[in-house]
Design a protein around this motif. Structure first.
Motif, PDB file in Angstrom:
ATOM      1  N   ALA A  48       6.539   7.518 -10.633  1.00  0.00           N
ATOM      2  CA  ALA A  48       8.040   7.412  -9.581  1.00  0.00           C
ATOM      3  C   ALA A  48       8.454   8.832  -9.654  1.00  0.00           C
ATOM      4  N   ALA A  49       7.894   9.574 -10.780  1.00  0.00           N
ATOM      5  CA  ALA A  49       9.086  11.054 -10.742  1.00  0.00           C
ATOM      6  C   ALA A  49       7.472  11.647 -10.346  1.00  0.00           C
ATOM      7  N   SER A  50       6.287  11.200  -9.604  1.00  0.00           N
ATOM      8  CA  SER A  50       5.549  12.608  -9.192  1.00  0.00           C
ATOM      9  C   SER A  50       5.301  12.575  -6.945  1.00  0.00           C
ATOM     10  N   GLY A  51       6.461  11.663  -6.610  1.00  0.00           N
ATOM     11  CA  GLY A  51       7.083  12.304  -5.572  1.00  0.00           C
ATOM     12  C   GLY A  51       6.430  11.154  -4.667  1.00  0.00           C
ATOM     13  N   ALA A  52       5.590  10.656  -4.651  1.00  0.00           N
ATOM     14  CA  ALA A  52       4.720   9.930  -3.613  1.00  0.00           C
ATOM     15  C   ALA A  52       5.442   9.143  -2.672  1.00  0.00           C
ATOM     16  N   ASP A  53       4.963   9.551  -1.848  1.00  0.00           N
ATOM     17  CA  ASP A  53       6.085   8.540  -0.667  1.00  0.00           C
ATOM     18  C   ASP A  53       5.273   7.283  -0.427  1.00  0.00           C
ATOM     19  N   VAL A  54       4.227   7.524  -1.018  1.00  0.00           N
ATOM     20  CA  VAL A  54       3.521   5.742  -0.481  1.00  0.00           C
ATOM     21  C   VAL A  54       2.780   5.376  -1.938  1.00  0.00           C
ATOM     22  N   LEU A  55       3.042   4.668  -2.408  1.00  0.00           N
ATOM     23  CA  LEU A  55       2.636   4.411  -4.353  1.00  0.00           C
ATOM     24  C   LEU A  55       1.617   3.771  -3.384  1.00  0.00           C
ATOM     25  N   ALA A  56       0.437   2.957  -4.317  1.00  0.00           N
ATOM     26  CA  ALA A  56      -0.359   1.465  -4.561  1.00  0.00           C
ATOM     27  C   ALA A  56      -0.584   1.976  -5.720  1.00  0.00           C
ATOM     28  N   LEU A  57      -0.914   0.615  -5.945  1.00  0.00           N
ATOM     29  CA  LEU A  57      -0.796   0.212  -7.636  1.00  0.00           C
ATOM     30  C   LEU A  57      -2.385  -1.115  -7.838  1.00  0.00           C
ATOM     31  N   GLN A  58      -3.126  -1.092  -8.211  1.00  0.00           N
ATOM     32  CA  GLN A  58      -3.580  -1.804  -8.536  1.00  0.00           C
ATOM     33  C   GLN A  58      -4.246  -2.413  -9.911  1.00  0.00           C
ATOM     34  N   GLU A  59      -4.267  -3.413 -10.331  1.00  0.00           N
ATOM     35  CA  GLU A  59      -5.055  -4.587 -11.481  1.00  0.00           C
ATOM     36  C   GLU A  59      -2.819  -4.553 -11.267  1.00  0.00           C
ATOM     37  N   LEU A  60      -2.506  -5.666 -11.171  1.00  0.00           N
ATOM     38  CA  LEU A  60      -1.270  -5.993 -11.322  1.00  0.00           C
ATOM     39  C   LEU A  60      -1.691  -6.871 -12.245  1.00  0.00           C
ATOM     40  N   THR A  61      -0.819  -6.953 -12.972  1.00  0.00           N
ATOM     41  CA  THR A  61      -1.108  -8.719 -13.816  1.00  0.00           C
ATOM     42  C   THR A  61       0.132  -9.232 -13.293  1.00  0.00           C
ATOM     43  N   GLN A  62       0.510 -11.140 -13.725  1.00  0.00           N
ATOM     44  CA  GLN A  62       1.603 -11.433 -13.593  1.00  0.00           C
ATOM     45  C   GLN A  62       2.816 -10.796 -15.265  1.00  0.00           C
ATOM     46  N   GLN A  70       0.590  -8.194  -3.308  1.00  0.00           N
ATOM     47  CA  GLN A  70      -0.693  -9.340  -2.655  1.00  0.00           C
ATOM     48  C   GLN A  70      -1.384  -9.466  -3.881  1.00  0.00           C
ATOM     49  N   GLY A  71      -1.600 -10.720  -4.714  1.00  0.00           N
ATOM     50  CA  GLY A  71      -2.375 -10.531  -5.854  1.00  0.00           C
ATOM     51  C   GLY A  71      -2.250  -9.671  -6.565  1.00  0.00           C
ATOM     52  N   THR A  72      -3.853  -8.816  -7.233  1.00  0.00           N
ATOM     53  CA  THR A  72      -3.276  -8.297  -8.570  1.00  0.00           C
ATOM     54  C   THR A  72      -2.969  -6.652  -7.486  1.00  0.00           C
ATOM     55  N   VAL A  73      -2.728  -6.391  -6.237  1.00  0.00           N
ATOM     56  CA  VAL A  73      -2.684  -5.000  -5.782  1.00  0.00           C
ATOM     57  C   VAL A  73      -1.260  -4.745  -4.778  1.00  0.00           C
ATOM     58  N   GLY A  74      -0.221  -3.923  -5.372  1.00  0.00           N
ATOM     59  CA  GLY A  74       0.925  -4.055  -4.127  1.00  0.00           C
ATOM     60  C   GLY A  74       1.270  -2.820  -4.261  1.00  0.00           C
ATOM     61  N   LEU A  75       1.885  -2.600  -3.144  1.00  0.00           N
ATOM     62  CA  LEU A  75       2.074  -1.171  -2.901  1.00  0.00           C
ATOM     63  C   LEU A  75       3.423  -0.724  -2.256  1.00  0.00           C
ATOM     64  N   TRP A  76       4.355   0.522  -2.702  1.00  0.00           N
ATOM     65  CA  TRP A  76       5.776   0.494  -2.532  1.00  0.00           C
ATOM     66  C   TRP A  76       6.114   1.729  -1.873  1.00  0.00           C
ATOM     67  N   SER A  77       7.123   1.863  -0.883  1.00  0.00           N
ATOM     68  CA  SER A  77       7.038   2.660  -0.252  1.00  0.00           C
ATOM     69  C   SER A  77       8.539   3.196  -0.237  1.00  0.00           C
ATOM     70  N   LYS A  78       8.516   4.338   0.392  1.00  0.00           N
ATOM     71  CA  LYS A  78       9.862   5.039   0.512  1.00  0.00           C
ATOM     72  C   LYS A  78      10.540   4.644   1.830  1.00  0.00           C
ATOM     73  N   LEU A  79       9.648   4.304   2.836  1.00  0.00           N
ATOM     74  CA  LEU A  79       9.459   3.809   4.586  1.00  0.00           C
ATOM     75  C   LEU A  79       9.018   2.420   4.737  1.00  0.00           C
ATOM     76  N   PRO A  80       9.909   1.808   5.799  1.00  0.00           N
ATOM     77  CA  PRO A  80       9.617   0.494   5.836  1.00  0.00           C
ATOM     78  C   PRO A  80       7.968  -0.063   5.605  1.00  0.00           C
ATOM     79  N   LEU A  81       7.624  -0.731   5.611  1.00  0.00           N
ATOM     80  CA  LEU A  81       6.813  -1.861   5.994  1.00  0.00           C
ATOM     81  C   LEU A  81       7.029  -2.933   6.728  1.00  0.00           C
ATOM     82  N   SER A  82       5.219  -2.986   7.407  1.00  0.00           N
ATOM     83  CA  SER A  82       5.690  -4.160   8.311  1.00  0.00           C
ATOM     84  C   SER A  82       4.467  -4.804   8.333  1.00  0.00           C
TER      85      SER A  82
END
Length: 368
Positions: free
Chosen positions: A161-175, A195-207
């Motif tokens: 979160a401190a990296s300043g990224a506007d769009v952040l993708a994560l992989q290997e997310l466990t339950q 979605q499953g083990t991957v996710g995307l966090w964004s400061k901008l809207p997603l669709s």
């Protein structure tokens, strides 16, 4: 004995001594001549600088041809071609080793032969050695395989979160860890999808959020994680990020693992099937602006990713500084975490500091 007789005797002694001295000098001169002849023969028979170190010269030429023709190395036997391409930059380490041998042997032929591998390596990777970043970007994107066995997901989430990224993708997310990332990233990123083990966090809207089928055979992969770590096995998604410059298609993917097996060689069957499916999805993408973020478990030089790299280019290659190795985090030797783009211009690319994961995060600034 009379004086006359004594004189004759002394003369005979002197004559004998003189004769012996002359003979000794003649012997000494003869020995020196023979030694000189032997030295001349040795000098004449010693190979010159162009004839010394022929084995080193041959090895240098083979190294150059090996790197130059790496695409011709077949994958039929243990995926040898892909294995070589994964570690291709490191073959350059043989150059200083061969150079040291050439200098020790004083071999002009070996030094000359080394020009081939030097030129081939520089042609392949010389462009990565300088800093190609430029100031200013419209959007910062980042990607991180957070690691299923990460002992500090809270710290990892806060660092990202401190990296300043506007769009952040994560992989290997466990339950178990998903809730932690959602909580820690909620303030910085109001929009997100998992979605499953991957996710995307964004400061901008997603669709247009949807999973992407990368045709994984998940059975054996279940054995690669600790028994107490539960994983879902959807490993790719596609969404649209709404920006001031128009829609941006973003893919997040975590392709199958690669394994080195003594019997099977470089085992990449699951990964390669996923790469083909992901390449097909990107080929069908209607949006001209595309960003792929993820752990591809392979380098861009690996022929297995031709369907992807023929349509997208590496942000690290275009705007990074160095090779940007990301795995393993303690001593990175390959870049398997990628940011690939189409229709946007990479302005900068870099590797973020280590977290609790065994991968390093990557980031890039892109512009329209």
């Amino acid at each position: 004995m009379t004086e006359s007789e004594r004189g004759q005797t002394m003369a005979q002694v002197d004559t004998a001594e003189t004769g012996q001295g002359d003979a000794g000098r003649r012997d000494t001169g003869s020995g020196g001549l023979r030694a000189g002849i032997r030295r001349a023969i040795r000098t004449g028979s010693r190979p010159g600088p162009w004839k010394r170190g022929l084995v080193l010269a041959a090895l240098a030429l083979l190294l150059g041809l090996f790197m130059l023709l790496h695409a011709k190395i077949p994958n039929r036997i243990g995926n040898l071609g892909s294995l070589v391409e994964t570690f291709l930059p490191w073959f350059g380490l043989f150059i200083p080793v061969l150079l040291a041998g050439a200098l020790w042997r004083r071999s002009a032929s070996a030094v000359a032969a080394l020009l081939l591998p030097v030129m081939v390596w520089l042609n392949l990777f010389g462009g990565l050695l300088g800093d190609k970043s430029h100031p200013g970007s419209d959007l910062t994107v980042a990607s991180h395989n957070v690691g299923a066995a990460n002992p500090d997901p809270v710290g990892t989430a806060r660092d990202l979160a401190a990296s300043g990224a506007d769009v952040l993708a994560l992989q290997e997310l466990t339950q178990q860890a998903r809730g932690t990332y959602e909580k820690e990233l909620a303030k910085a990123y109001p929009y997100h999808t998992v979605q499953g083990t991957v996710g995307l966090w964004s400061k901008l809207p997603l669709s247009d959020i949807q999973p992407v089928d990368i045709k994984m055979d998940y059975g054996p992969l279940a054995d690669t994680k600790p028994i107490d770590v539960k994983m879902d096995y959807n490993r790719a998604l596609r969404t649209t990020v709404t920006t001031d410059h128009g829609p941006l298609a973003v893919y997040v993917a975590h392709l199958g693992s690669a394994r080195v097996n003594p019997r099977a060689g470089f085992w990449t069957a699951h990964r390669d099937r996923g790469a083909q499916a992901l390449g097909s999805a990107i080929a069908a993408e209607q949006n001209e602006r595309v960003v792929l973020l993820g752990d591809l478990n392979g380098t861009k030089d690996d022929r297995a990713f031709a369907d992807i790299t023929s349509r997208l280019r590496s942000a690290q290659d275009a705007a990074g500084d160095g090779f940007g190795f990301t795995w393993p985090a303690k001593f990175p030797v390959v870049r398997i975490d990628q940011i690939l783009v189409r229709g946007v211009e990479p302005k900068s690319a870099w590797v973020l500091p280590a977290t609790g994961s065994d991968h390093l995060p990557v980031a890039a600034g892109i512009s329209w």
